[in-house]
Design an enzyme around this catalytic site. Structure first.
Site, PDB file in Angstrom:
ATOM      1  N   HIS A   1       0.844  -1.208   0.000  1.00  0.00           N
ATOM      2  CA  HIS A   1       0.000   0.000   0.000  1.00  0.00           C
ATOM      3  C   HIS A   1       0.879   1.259   0.000  1.00  0.00           C
ATOM      4  CE1 HIS A   1      -2.741  -2.905   2.258  1.00  0.00           C
ATOM      5  NE2 HIS A   1      -3.497  -2.548   1.246  1.00  0.00           N
TER       6      HIS A   1
ATOM      7  N   SER B   1       0.386  -8.983   1.521  1.00  0.00           N
ATOM      8  CA  SER B   1      -1.076  -8.961   1.529  1.00  0.00           C
ATOM      9  C   SER B   1      -1.537  -8.882   2.968  1.00  0.00           C
ATOM     10  CB  SER B   1      -1.611 -10.255   0.898  1.00  0.00           C
ATOM     11  OG  SER B   1      -2.974 -10.432   1.237  1.00  0.00           O
TER      12      SER B   1
HETATM   13  P1  AMP Z   1      -6.376  -3.942  -0.477  1.00  0.00           P
HETATM   14  O1  AMP Z   1      -6.230  -3.115   0.750  1.00  0.00           O
HETATM   15  O2  AMP Z   1      -5.852  -5.341  -0.322  1.00  0.00           O
HETATM   16  O3  AMP Z   1      -7.747  -3.874  -1.101  1.00  0.00           O
HETATM   17  O4  AMP Z   1      -5.408  -3.298  -1.560  1.00  0.00           O
HETATM   18  C1  AMP Z   1      -5.449  -1.930  -1.873  1.00  0.00           C
HETATM   19  C2  AMP Z   1      -4.525  -1.665  -3.033  1.00  0.00           C
HETATM   20  O5  AMP Z   1      -3.199  -2.096  -2.705  1.00  0.00           O
HETATM   21  C3  AMP Z   1      -4.904  -2.445  -4.312  1.00  0.00           C
HETATM   22  O6  AMP Z   1      -4.703  -1.613  -5.431  1.00  0.00           O
HETATM   23  C4  AMP Z   1      -3.926  -3.588  -4.301  1.00  0.00           C
HETATM   24  O7  AMP Z   1      -3.646  -4.101  -5.586  1.00  0.00           O
HETATM   25  C5  AMP Z   1      -2.697  -2.919  -3.714  1.00  0.00           C
HETATM   26  N1  AMP Z   1      -1.782  -3.924  -3.157  1.00  0.00           N
HETATM   27  C6  AMP Z   1      -2.075  -4.908  -2.276  1.00  0.00           C
HETATM   28  N2  AMP Z   1      -0.987  -5.665  -2.029  1.00  0.00           N
HETATM   29  C7  AMP Z   1       0.021  -5.145  -2.784  1.00  0.00           C
HETATM   30  C8  AMP Z   1       1.390  -5.490  -2.986  1.00  0.00           C
HETATM   31  N3  AMP Z   1       1.960  -6.513  -2.354  1.00  0.00           N
HETATM   32  N4  AMP Z   1       2.116  -4.731  -3.833  1.00  0.00           N
HETATM   33  C9  AMP Z   1       1.558  -3.673  -4.483  1.00  0.00           C
HETATM   34  N5  AMP Z   1       0.269  -3.300  -4.337  1.00  0.00           N
HETATM   35  C10 AMP Z   1      -0.484  -4.029  -3.511  1.00  0.00           C
END
Ligand code: AMP
Length: 285
Positions: free
Chosen positions: A39, A187
Site C-alpha cells: 500500500h 497482503s
Molecule cells: P487492499 O487493501 O488489499 O484492497 O489493496 C489496496 C490496493 O493495494 C490495491 O490496489 C492492491 O492491488 C494494492 N496492493 C495490495 N498488495 C500489494 C502489494 N503486495 N504490492 C503492491 N500493491 C499491492
C-alpha cells in the site's frame, strides 16, 4: 498541512471540489486498510503524481460473499493513520457502511465477462463489489489519478475497463507488486497464515519464477508449463490450487505469447486463506 480524517461523504466531496477549484491535482489510493509496504508504495507513487493525496480505508462488504472473511478481515486504524501521516497523505477517507450502502441501495457496476474468469469463478460477486465501490469512491473523491497494485491484476484490468466504458475522467496508474524478502507478495491476508503455511506460501512466487524460466528458455507449450507449476506446488506445500492461468495481460483473453504480454495468474488456498499472485511475461519478439 495536517492530515485530515474524513468520514462524511459530503465533506469529502466538498474538500475535493475546493482542491479542484484551486487547480490542485488529486491522486487517490483506495485500500481496505491494515496497510503494508505494498500500500505504501502506491501512496508514494500517488504523492509523486499529484499535489494532494487521498487514501481511502474501507472494508467493502459488497466484495465479500457470505462465509468469506469480512468480519475477520484485519483492521488497525491507529497504525494505518500513523503510516499515512508519515507518507504525507492529505486526507484519509474512512466512511461508514450505513452511508456507503444505505438500506435502499440498488445500483451496481458490472464489467461483463472479464469479471467472470480467474478469481471471478470462485468469487462470483466479488468484482461487482469492487467495481461498484471504486465507481462510488471515484465519484466522492473526484481524483485525477487513482493508483492500484499489480498484485490484483484482474482488479486493475477491470477498473481500467470500467473507467473507459463509463467515460470516467480518471487516469489509472498500476504499480508493481511489493514482496517479502522470500518472494511472498505482501497482503493483509498473510496475517491469517500459521508459521507452516507462511513458509509454504512461497510456492506461489517460486512456481511463477519456474514458469518464467521456462518461457525464457523458449518453451511455449503453456499446458506443459502449467503442469510443472501444479506439480511444484503439490510437491512443496499443502496448498490447494484454485487456478493457474495463462492469459493475455491486456484483456484476459486466451494468452498469445507471440502477439502480446502474457499474464500468469495463480490462486492457492492454505486452509481457508486464499492467496493470489501473478507475473507478466513480455511478448516474444
Ligand atoms: P487492499 O487493501 O488489499 O484492497 O489493496 C489496496 C490496493 O493495494 C490495491 O490496489 C492492491 O492491488 C494494492 N496492493 C495490495 N498488495 C500489494 C502489494 N503486495 N504490492 C503492491 N500493491 C499491492
Amino acid at each position: 498541512m495536517m492530515m485530515k480524517v474524513i468520514k462524511s461523504i459530503a465533506e469529502m466531496k466538498n474538500w475535493s471540489d475546493e482542491q479542484r477549484f484551486r487547480s490542485r491535482k488529486i491522486s487517490f489510493v483506495p485500500t481496505m486498510g491494515f496497510l503494508h509496504e505494498g500500500h505504501l508504495s502506491l501512496i508514494r507513487k500517488a504523492r509523486e503524481l499529484a499535489d494532494r493525496v487521498v487514501v481511502s480505508i474501507y472494508v467493502n462488504p459488497a466484495q465479500f460473499a457470505p462465509g468469506e472473511d469480512l468480519d475477520q478481515y484485519p483492521r488497525g486504524m491507529e497504525r494505518d493513520l500513523d503510516l499515512c501521516v508519515n507518507e504525507h497523505v492529505d486526507v484519509v477517507f474512512n466512511p461508514e457502511t450505513t452511508s456507503i450502502y444505505p438500506r435502499d441501495f440498488k445500483s451496481y457496476v458490472i464489467t461483463e465477462d472479464i469479471s467472470k474468469v480467474l478469481c471471478g469463478i470462485s468469487r462470483p460477486h466479488h468484482f461487482r463489489g469492487v467495481s461498484t465501490i471504486c465507481c462510488k469512491l471515484f465519484n466522492i473523491v473526484k481524483p485525477h489519478i487513482a493508483v492500484f497494485g499489480q498484485k490484483d491484476a484482474q482488479q486493475a484490468i477491470i477498473i481500467k475497463r470500467m473507467v473507459v466504458d463509463l467515460n470516467l475522467d480518471i487516469e489509472i496508474a498500476v504499480q508493481p507488486t511489493i514482496r517479502e524478502p522470500d518472494g511472498l507478495a505482501m497482503s493483509s491476508r498473510n496475517k491469517y497464515l500459521n508459521p507452516r503455511e507462511r513458509a509454504e506460501a512461497t510456492v506461489l512466487f517460486k512456481s511463477l519464477q519456474l514458469a518464467k524460466e521456462a518461457f525464457d528458455h523458449g518453451k511455449l507449450n503453456l499446458e506443459e508449463i502449467k503442469m510443472q507449476m501444479y506439480q511444484f506446488i503439490e510437491q512443496h506445500s499443502s496448498g490447494k490450487i484454485d487456478y493457474i492461468e495463462f492469459i493475455d495481460a491486456q484483456n484476459l483473453n486466451t494468452a498469445q505469447p507471440e502477439q502480446s504480454d502474457t499474464l500468469i495468474a495463480i490462486a492457492v488456498f492454505f486452509g481457508n486463506t486464499r492467496l493470489i499472485d501473478n507475473i507478466i511475461i513480455p511478448k516474444r519478439d
